[in-house]
Design a protein around this motif. Sequence first.
Motif, mmCIF file in Angstrom:
data_model
loop_
_atom_site.group_PDB
_atom_site.id
_atom_site.type_symbol
_atom_site.label_atom_id
_atom_site.label_comp_id
_atom_site.label_asym_id
_atom_site.label_seq_id
_atom_site.Cartn_x
_atom_site.Cartn_y
_atom_site.Cartn_z
ATOM 1 N N LYS A 51 0.830 -1.212 0.000
ATOM 2 C CA LYS A 51 0.000 0.000 0.000
ATOM 3 C C LYS A 51 0.869 1.269 0.000
ATOM 4 C CE LYS A 51 -4.624 1.162 1.367
ATOM 5 N NZ LYS A 51 -5.722 1.062 2.291
ATOM 6 N N VAL A 52 1.761 1.321 -0.999
ATOM 7 C CA VAL A 52 2.666 2.457 -1.176
ATOM 8 C C VAL A 52 2.339 3.152 -2.496
ATOM 9 C CG1 VAL A 52 5.084 3.153 -1.507
ATOM 10 C CG2 VAL A 52 4.525 1.363 0.139
ATOM 11 N N ALA A 53 2.152 4.466 -2.439
ATOM 12 C CA ALA A 53 1.907 5.281 -3.629
ATOM 13 C C ALA A 53 3.150 6.125 -3.887
ATOM 14 C CB ALA A 53 0.693 6.181 -3.418
ATOM 15 N N ILE A 54 3.658 6.048 -5.116
ATOM 16 C CA ILE A 54 4.898 6.751 -5.471
ATOM 17 C C ILE A 54 4.603 7.781 -6.555
ATOM 18 C CG2 ILE A 54 7.254 6.493 -6.368
ATOM 19 C CD1 ILE A 54 7.016 3.485 -5.437
ATOM 20 N N PHE A 55 5.081 9.000 -6.319
ATOM 21 C CA PHE A 55 4.906 10.089 -7.270
ATOM 22 C C PHE A 55 6.270 10.589 -7.733
ATOM 23 C CE2 PHE A 55 1.149 10.044 -4.637
ATOM 24 C CZ PHE A 55 0.118 10.276 -5.531
ATOM 25 N N CYS A 56 6.395 10.826 -9.039
ATOM 26 C CA CYS A 56 7.601 11.405 -9.638
ATOM 27 C C CYS A 56 7.259 12.850 -9.997
ATOM 28 C CB CYS A 56 7.986 10.637 -10.901
ATOM 29 S SG CYS A 56 8.229 8.875 -10.642
ATOM 30 N N ASP A 57 7.734 13.788 -9.198
ATOM 31 C CA ASP A 57 7.355 15.191 -9.365
ATOM 32 C C ASP A 57 8.413 15.987 -10.125
ATOM 33 O OD1 ASP A 57 5.051 14.649 -7.944
ATOM 34 O OD2 ASP A 57 5.807 15.467 -6.056
ATOM 35 N N THR A 105 -5.297 12.789 1.711
ATOM 36 C CA THR A 105 -6.382 11.847 1.420
ATOM 37 C C THR A 105 -5.881 10.414 1.409
ATOM 38 O OG1 THR A 105 -7.548 13.530 0.136
ATOM 39 C CG2 THR A 105 -8.191 11.244 -0.251
ATOM 40 N N LEU A 106 -4.769 10.179 0.716
ATOM 41 C CA LEU A 106 -4.244 8.820 0.633
ATOM 42 C C LEU A 106 -3.761 8.321 1.999
ATOM 43 C CD1 LEU A 106 -2.377 8.811 -2.807
ATOM 44 C CD2 LEU A 106 -4.603 7.823 -2.244
ATOM 45 N N LYS A 107 -3.150 9.203 2.783
ATOM 46 C CA LYS A 107 -2.705 8.808 4.131
ATOM 47 C C LYS A 107 -3.897 8.390 4.976
ATOM 48 C CE LYS A 107 1.607 11.359 4.425
ATOM 49 N NZ LYS A 107 2.291 12.555 4.924
ATOM 50 N N LYS A 108 -4.993 9.140 4.876
ATOM 51 C CA LYS A 108 -6.212 8.788 5.625
ATOM 52 C C LYS A 108 -6.749 7.425 5.196
ATOM 53 C CE LYS A 108 -7.831 13.460 6.567
ATOM 54 N NZ LYS A 108 -8.734 14.531 6.109
ATOM 55 N N GLN A 109 -6.483 7.057 3.948
ATOM 56 C CA GLN A 109 -6.941 5.764 3.430
ATOM 57 C C GLN A 109 -5.934 4.641 3.708
ATOM 58 O OE1 GLN A 109 -7.692 6.517 -0.746
ATOM 59 N NE2 GLN A 109 -9.474 7.796 -0.321
ATOM 60 N N GLY A 110 -4.864 4.977 4.440
ATOM 61 C CA GLY A 110 -3.893 3.952 4.839
ATOM 62 C C GLY A 110 -2.722 3.761 3.885
ATOM 63 N N TRP A 111 -2.566 4.655 2.928
ATOM 64 C CA TRP A 111 -1.445 4.552 1.985
ATOM 65 C C TRP A 111 -0.204 5.228 2.565
ATOM 66 C CZ3 TRP A 111 -1.484 1.945 -2.605
ATOM 67 C CH2 TRP A 111 -2.731 1.518 -3.072
ATOM 68 N N LYS A 112 0.951 4.685 2.205
ATOM 69 C CA LYS A 112 2.228 5.352 2.478
ATOM 70 C C LYS A 112 2.561 6.127 1.208
ATOM 71 C CE LYS A 112 3.437 1.233 4.806
ATOM 72 N NZ LYS A 112 3.937 -0.027 4.316
ATOM 73 N N ILE A 113 2.935 7.362 1.353
ATOM 74 C CA ILE A 113 3.202 8.232 0.206
ATOM 75 C C ILE A 113 4.700 8.467 0.089
ATOM 76 C CG2 ILE A 113 2.688 10.460 -0.882
ATOM 77 C CD1 ILE A 113 0.189 8.727 -0.075
ATOM 78 N N ILE A 114 5.218 8.286 -1.121
ATOM 79 C CA ILE A 114 6.613 8.633 -1.404
ATOM 80 C C ILE A 114 6.593 9.562 -2.607
ATOM 81 C CG2 ILE A 114 8.923 7.836 -2.000
ATOM 82 C CD1 ILE A 114 8.187 5.101 -0.864
ATOM 83 N N ARG A 115 7.203 10.724 -2.439
ATOM 84 C CA ARG A 115 7.338 11.677 -3.543
ATOM 85 C C ARG A 115 8.816 11.917 -3.798
ATOM 86 N NH1 ARG A 115 3.120 14.461 -5.610
ATOM 87 N NH2 ARG A 115 1.145 14.127 -4.575
ATOM 88 N N PHE A 116 9.188 11.789 -5.067
ATOM 89 C CA PHE A 116 10.562 12.074 -5.462
ATOM 90 C C PHE A 116 10.564 13.267 -6.404
ATOM 91 C CE2 PHE A 116 10.846 7.356 -4.862
ATOM 92 C CZ PHE A 116 11.715 7.374 -3.782
ATOM 93 N N TRP A 117 11.508 14.165 -6.204
ATOM 94 C CA TRP A 117 11.732 15.248 -7.165
ATOM 95 C C TRP A 117 12.534 14.688 -8.329
ATOM 96 C CZ3 TRP A 117 8.900 19.346 -7.009
ATOM 97 C CH2 TRP A 117 8.450 19.856 -5.790
ATOM 98 N N GLU A 118 12.403 15.312 -9.471
ATOM 99 C CA GLU A 118 13.084 14.800 -10.672
ATOM 100 C C GLU A 118 14.586 14.667 -10.469
ATOM 101 O OE1 GLU A 118 13.792 17.930 -14.036
ATOM 102 O OE2 GLU A 118 11.776 18.259 -13.278
ATOM 103 N N HIS A 119 15.219 15.615 -9.764
ATOM 104 C CA HIS A 119 16.679 15.520 -9.595
ATOM 105 C C HIS A 119 17.056 14.316 -8.730
ATOM 106 C CE1 HIS A 119 15.788 17.820 -5.864
ATOM 107 N NE2 HIS A 119 16.859 17.214 -5.396
ATOM 108 N N GLN A 120 16.198 13.927 -7.794
ATOM 109 C CA GLN A 120 16.496 12.759 -6.958
ATOM 110 C C GLN A 120 16.505 11.488 -7.811
ATOM 111 O OE1 GLN A 120 13.193 13.689 -4.211
ATOM 112 N NE2 GLN A 120 14.701 13.519 -2.563
#
Length: 127
Positions: free
Chosen positions: A50-56, A96-111
């Motif tokens: 239950k991990v959501a990953i975003f590439c920002d 919203t996703l945290k309230k639904q039990g998701w772990k959120i990971i956001r990475f910046w493009e340079h990372q």
Amino acid sequence: HQISYNMSRVRNKGSLIEKCLEKHLLKNEIKFYRHYKIFGTPDFVLLKAKVAIFCDSHFWHGYNWKIRKKDHKLNKSFWHRKILCNIKRDKEVNQTLKKQGWKIIRFWEHQIIENPQKCILKIKAHI
């Protein structure tokens, strides 16, 4: 008008940073789904963990915004409004996703570009 045209051609799926992270997820045998249909449509989802990953990207998600907002020379109010809305939406998606039990990971493009393996280690820590 050329800038608006160019920006309208920027892909929101299958970007360079997504492809880079995807390659490393595959190489590390991490099972994922792309653009899974949950709130905010994360770039990658690890369903079992239950991990959501975003590439920002820096531009669209307002990296270092207090300083970078001064970079806009044309159509300032339009871009500032748009990017501020994106920043606000990112926070809303996280909450919203945290309230639904998701772990959120956001990475910046340079990372992702500079050290994809460090991103993978962070992901593995959440699995």
